[in-house]
Design a protein around this motif. Sequence first.
Motif, PDB file in Angstrom:
ATOM      1  N   SER A  66       0.810  -1.216   0.000  1.00  0.00           N
ATOM      2  CA  SER A  66       0.000   0.000   0.000  1.00  0.00           C
ATOM      3  C   SER A  66       0.842   1.265   0.000  1.00  0.00           C
ATOM      4  O   SER A  66       0.402   2.317  -0.446  1.00  0.00           O
ATOM      5  CB  SER A  66      -0.943   0.006   1.207  1.00  0.00           C
ATOM      6  OG  SER A  66      -0.199  -0.121   2.418  1.00  0.00           O
ATOM      7  N   ASP A  67       2.095   1.175   0.491  1.00  0.00           N
ATOM      8  CA  ASP A  67       2.976   2.343   0.498  1.00  0.00           C
ATOM      9  C   ASP A  67       3.797   2.469  -0.793  1.00  0.00           C
ATOM     10  O   ASP A  67       4.659   3.341  -0.899  1.00  0.00           O
ATOM     11  CB  ASP A  67       3.908   2.318   1.710  1.00  0.00           C
ATOM     12  CG  ASP A  67       4.886   1.134   1.686  1.00  0.00           C
ATOM     13  OD1 ASP A  67       4.861   0.335   0.730  1.00  0.00           O
ATOM     14  OD2 ASP A  67       5.676   1.010   2.643  1.00  0.00           O
ATOM     15  N   THR A  89       5.902   0.140  -2.012  1.00  0.00           N
ATOM     16  CA  THR A  89       7.081  -0.721  -2.011  1.00  0.00           C
ATOM     17  C   THR A  89       6.818  -1.970  -2.848  1.00  0.00           C
ATOM     18  O   THR A  89       5.778  -2.618  -2.708  1.00  0.00           O
ATOM     19  CB  THR A  89       7.449  -1.153  -0.580  1.00  0.00           C
ATOM     20  OG1 THR A  89       7.619   0.014   0.231  1.00  0.00           O
ATOM     21  CG2 THR A  89       8.726  -1.973  -0.568  1.00  0.00           C
ATOM     22  N   GLN A 117       4.835   5.972  -8.038  1.00  0.00           N
ATOM     23  CA  GLN A 117       5.722   6.784  -7.213  1.00  0.00           C
ATOM     24  C   GLN A 117       7.160   6.803  -7.738  1.00  0.00           C
ATOM     25  O   GLN A 117       7.970   7.579  -7.276  1.00  0.00           O
ATOM     26  CB  GLN A 117       5.703   6.248  -5.778  1.00  0.00           C
ATOM     27  CG  GLN A 117       4.339   6.385  -5.108  1.00  0.00           C
ATOM     28  CD  GLN A 117       4.207   5.524  -3.875  1.00  0.00           C
ATOM     29  OE1 GLN A 117       4.041   4.316  -3.945  1.00  0.00           O
ATOM     30  NE2 GLN A 117       4.284   6.151  -2.712  1.00  0.00           N
ATOM     31  N   LYS A 126      -2.175  -2.626  -2.410  1.00  0.00           N
ATOM     32  CA  LYS A 126      -3.050  -1.515  -2.791  1.00  0.00           C
ATOM     33  C   LYS A 126      -4.449  -2.064  -3.043  1.00  0.00           C
ATOM     34  O   LYS A 126      -4.658  -2.881  -3.931  1.00  0.00           O
ATOM     35  CB  LYS A 126      -2.505  -0.822  -4.033  1.00  0.00           C
ATOM     36  CG  LYS A 126      -1.176  -0.152  -3.765  1.00  0.00           C
ATOM     37  CD  LYS A 126      -0.747   0.728  -4.930  1.00  0.00           C
ATOM     38  CE  LYS A 126       0.583   1.382  -4.576  1.00  0.00           C
ATOM     39  NZ  LYS A 126       0.635   2.773  -4.893  1.00  0.00           N
TER      40      LYS A 126
END
Length: 571
Positions: A83-84, A86, A449, A555
């Motif tokens: 979710s971050d 990675t 990202q 995610k």
Amino acid sequence: MTLNVKRSRRVRQIAIGLGLALAVSTVGVSGSSAAKVQKPTPGGDITVGIFDLMLTNCYSPNLANSALGAIKTVYEGLLEKKSDGTVVPYLLEAFSTTDNITWTFKLRSGIKFHNGEDLNTAAVLLNLNALMGRLAGVYGLHTLGSAVPFTANMASVDPIDNLSFKVKLWRAQPDFPDSLYASGRFYMRAPAQIKTVTACRAAPIGTGPFKFVSGTETEFKVTKNTSYWRKDAAGNALPYLDSITFKYVSEPSQRANGIRSGKLDAAQFTSASEVQQIVSLQADKKVQMIASPDEYYPNIFLNQAIAPFNNEHARLAFAYAYDVETFYKARNCVKGKCIGTIPTSIVGKANVMYNTKGFKKYNLENAKKELALYKADTGKDLEFTLPVAETTASLANAKAVQQIMAKAGIKVTLNQETGSAIVAKAFPAPGTSAGNPYQALPILLFEGQGTSFTIPFLVSNTANDVGNFSGKGPLAGLAPFYPLLSLTRHKNAAVDKALFDARAAGTPAALKAATEVVQNAAIVVPTPTLTYFYGLSPKLKGFDTYTLASGGKGKAMTNAGINWTGVYVSK
């Protein structure tokens, strides 16, 4: 991502005419999903509405957004994202590197494809060589596609043992695993599916939680894989659902009405042209909604190989004349409710390349100065044609751009075509044309990202990096593929160098500096960020939590929708 050698289409999270794009905002769930969590129960057959056609089971043409989500019930990739953001192992057990050039990967043991073939090193290397374009002479042209330019930095793939292999790059790339994840598109196919064009097109054969049953362009049905390799936290078999039928429903109002009437159990939406339906569903207490994160960044790509944007003053005039705030308020807001964000860079704030330096803000005075310089150079007033997909919403978006440009004295002619025709022309097969024929093309390519879904579309040729021998020597036959991702068709060596060097360095400072170079050159002009949404019946649970094989949360919502592995029907 893949391109057909006979008919090239890049139908990946694609946004044509500022209206067929993807969508984003912060991940969130509304509606009855806040109810007390129940114990998952197996069983249930559901029907899901999607807005993209299921164009193929094979490599090409590429499946867009909601269609990608459907086929990913069958296929799985080596890697997934937490979710971050990675990148973590999925079908893999582990990966490592000591120099960012040679990467070692180890597979999980005991996983099988739906046809009984083992997921092992031989199967994975077959998949990777196909993506790299190395199997065209062995099994046929059906294995070629836009993954060839996307994998240009991969020099070789070699076995270590039955479950381990290594990938060597031409040049160091600290975020290479993100490229191997490839927005969830580098999934593993069974070897038997890869080896013949007939098998490749007939049925998808993966390792996923569901098996393919039947499919057309407008309907795709899968059934539970009773031998799936994953279990839930309590040790129960996954997936929970018995079957899913994905149906293509082009009109957002029909998808919304389908959820409300019960004809659909869930449906995907995009803020590119469906804000009205999204806002209405968000207000409906009988509908659950989940949104993707703010990681999708559409841009208007200006073609520097043809007039008028082969002239720098034309590009700068367009950039300064594009009043993105006015466009946002007109097309991204309904009754005071707005979705997405107004851009201040070619990528959003979540991306490591985000930089406001060099970004061209709306400035009518500057636009008119650049127009005067353009006319001094060419003797002409600035005008161009904008391709528009044949939908009411896409036309409305394009007309908004037309009106904005008119305020600066720029004439825009709108030309409607089917979305698939626009994409096929923009990403032509090697040798069929010189490249993207459109003067300006609004499209969603940038996401995430990192750099894996930005830099390949910004460089002029993905094999032009220092020390890269893709398309040269024994690989010369693949040379026509490497410029295919460049919709701007620029020949700016300084831009290429800045981007390639920044990727190799991998530092935020270097990457932000590269963005400044791109923005100063006015190669692309950003439009409002977009958000994907799923609307679901209150009886569906488990959609807002995606537990990864390696642990932690994935995610819950992306451009491909939700992961259906842990979704169940409440009793």
